[in-house]
Design a protein around this motif. Structure first.
Motif, short mmCIF file in Angstrom:
data_model
loop_
_atom_site.label_atom_id
_atom_site.label_comp_id
_atom_site.label_asym_id
_atom_site.label_seq_id
_atom_site.Cartn_x
_atom_site.Cartn_y
_atom_site.Cartn_z
N GLY A 25 28.23 -27.03 23.89
CA GLY A 25 28.73 -26.81 25.24
C GLY A 25 29.99 -27.59 25.56
O GLY A 25 30.30 -27.80 26.73
N LYS A 26 30.73 -28.01 24.54
CA LYS A 26 31.94 -28.79 24.77
C LYS A 26 33.16 -27.88 24.94
O LYS A 26 33.10 -26.68 24.66
N CYS A 78 23.74 -17.22 33.80
CA CYS A 78 24.05 -17.54 32.40
C CYS A 78 22.81 -17.43 31.51
O CYS A 78 22.89 -16.95 30.37
N LEU A 79 21.66 -17.87 32.03
CA LEU A 79 20.44 -17.83 31.23
C LEU A 79 19.94 -16.41 31.04
O LEU A 79 19.13 -16.15 30.14
N ILE A 115 20.24 -10.06 21.87
CA ILE A 115 20.12 -11.44 21.42
C ILE A 115 20.70 -12.37 22.48
O ILE A 115 21.50 -11.95 23.32
N THR A 116 20.30 -13.63 22.45
CA THR A 116 20.80 -14.63 23.37
C THR A 116 21.86 -15.46 22.67
O THR A 116 21.66 -15.88 21.53
N THR A 119 21.69 -21.96 26.76
CA THR A 119 20.48 -22.70 27.08
C THR A 119 20.76 -23.50 28.35
O THR A 119 21.92 -23.78 28.67
N GLU A 120 19.71 -23.88 29.08
CA GLU A 120 19.93 -24.57 30.35
C GLU A 120 20.71 -25.87 30.17
O GLU A 120 21.61 -26.18 30.94
N LYS A 121 20.37 -26.62 29.12
CA LYS A 121 21.06 -27.89 28.88
C LYS A 121 22.54 -27.68 28.62
O LYS A 121 23.40 -28.37 29.19
N VAL A 122 22.86 -26.71 27.76
CA VAL A 122 24.26 -26.44 27.42
C VAL A 122 25.01 -25.87 28.61
O VAL A 122 26.16 -26.25 28.88
N VAL A 123 24.38 -24.96 29.35
CA VAL A 123 25.03 -24.35 30.52
C VAL A 123 25.39 -25.42 31.55
O VAL A 123 26.51 -25.45 32.08
#
Length: 295
Positions: free
Chosen positions: A117-118, A182-183, A227-228, A233-237
């Motif tokens: 997520g950077k 996003c999720l 596919i996702t 993911t919630e953490k990355v978002v």
């Protein structure tokens, strides 16, 4: 890219000179910030800077930028407007994803960056964009809508030195809705199209209006192939949103001070937002091609 670069002399070498200048700026940018992290990012409907002065939006040479948090819908609305106006859609997110799937020298590095997520460094983004400009020049492209660039004040300053951006649209959406949206994103592994399975109904509170967004479901042929994305993911978002918010304010201020920023609060999903966005852009009566954009 001769049609894109307004500030350079008009000559057969103008576009190559612009790309060369772009690359020199890239080198300076990298030297100035080797420590940059290596990615991918309200109540009034829209707000226009009082001294906003842009060319006719029906002009094929429009040179626009779309800003907004990751997942807000920049790609969706930018691509629809590109179809409507007949100009290319240049998404830095797509450029990164194309590089990821190419198995090129940057692929492994980019994969690690995206999954964490950077933000992708200026060096990589400007390099990919430079190559895209050369490709567009060879195809004879005219005008553009940039999506996902610039993300930093440094990028905005470099871009202003070579390209005359006449409008910057800043799409805005409350953070809890953004995360849920996003999720819910899904990608068809066969056709490559994007869909969203989230059905969003958020009550109005704390000064925010209620928002409803219907899911953007795939056809039956794609349903079993969804596919996702690894970075959804919630953490990355949440990390992507945190980084974007930290970096975005100076960019917004940069264009606001130049009278080029149009802030647009999305009132809902595509059916609610699209006609209002067209109105904000003075395109609500531009109906002869609207069916193409809605296809």
């Amino acid at each position: 890219m001769a049609t894109l670069i307004r500030l350079l002399p008009k000559s057969p070498l103008a576009s190559r000179a612009s790309v060369s200048y772009f690359q020199r700026c890239l080198s300076s940018s990298v030297a100035a910030s080797q420590s940059d992290s290596l990615v991918s990012p309200p109540v009034h409907h829209f707000t226009v800077s009082p001294n906003l002065n842009r060319r006719d939006p029906k002009d094929r040479n429009v040179q626009w930028v779309f800003l907004g948090c990751p997942g807000v819908g920049k790609g969706t609305y930018a691509s629809r407007l590109c179809n409507l106006l007949g100009v290319p859609h240049i998404s830095t997110g797509d450029l990164v994803r194309d590089e990821l799937s190419s198995s090129g020298p940057l692929s492994e590095q980019l994969n690690e960056i995206v999954n964490q997520g950077k933000l992708v460094s200026d060096e990589i983004i400007l390099s990919l964009l430079s190559k895209r400009l050369v490709t567009g020049e060879a195809k004879g492209e005219s005008g553009f809508i940039l999506d996902g660039f610039p993300r930093t004040i440094k990028q905005a300053e470099i871009l202003e030195g070579i390209i005359d951006i006449d409008l910057v649209v800043n799409l805005k959406l409350r953070e809890d809705v953004l995360i849920e949206k996003c999720l819910g994103r899904r990608l068809c592994s066969q056709c490559g199209k994007n869909f969203n399975i989230a059905s969003i109904n958020v009550k109005g509170e704390n000064g925010y209006p209620a928002i409803s967004m219907a899911p953007l479901l795939p056809p039956e042929s794609c349903m079993s192939r969804l596919i996702t994305r690894a970075d959804d993911t919630e953490k990355v978002v949440k990390e992507r949103l945190r980084i974007y918010n930290e970096k975005s304010q100076p960019v917004e201020d940069f264009y606001r001070s130049r009278g080029k920023l149009l802030e647009f609060d999305l009132p809902g999903g595509i059916p609610e937002s699209w006609p209002k966005l067209l109105k904000a852009l003075d395109l609500d009566n531009y109906e002869e091609k609207e069916s193409v954009a809605m296809a």
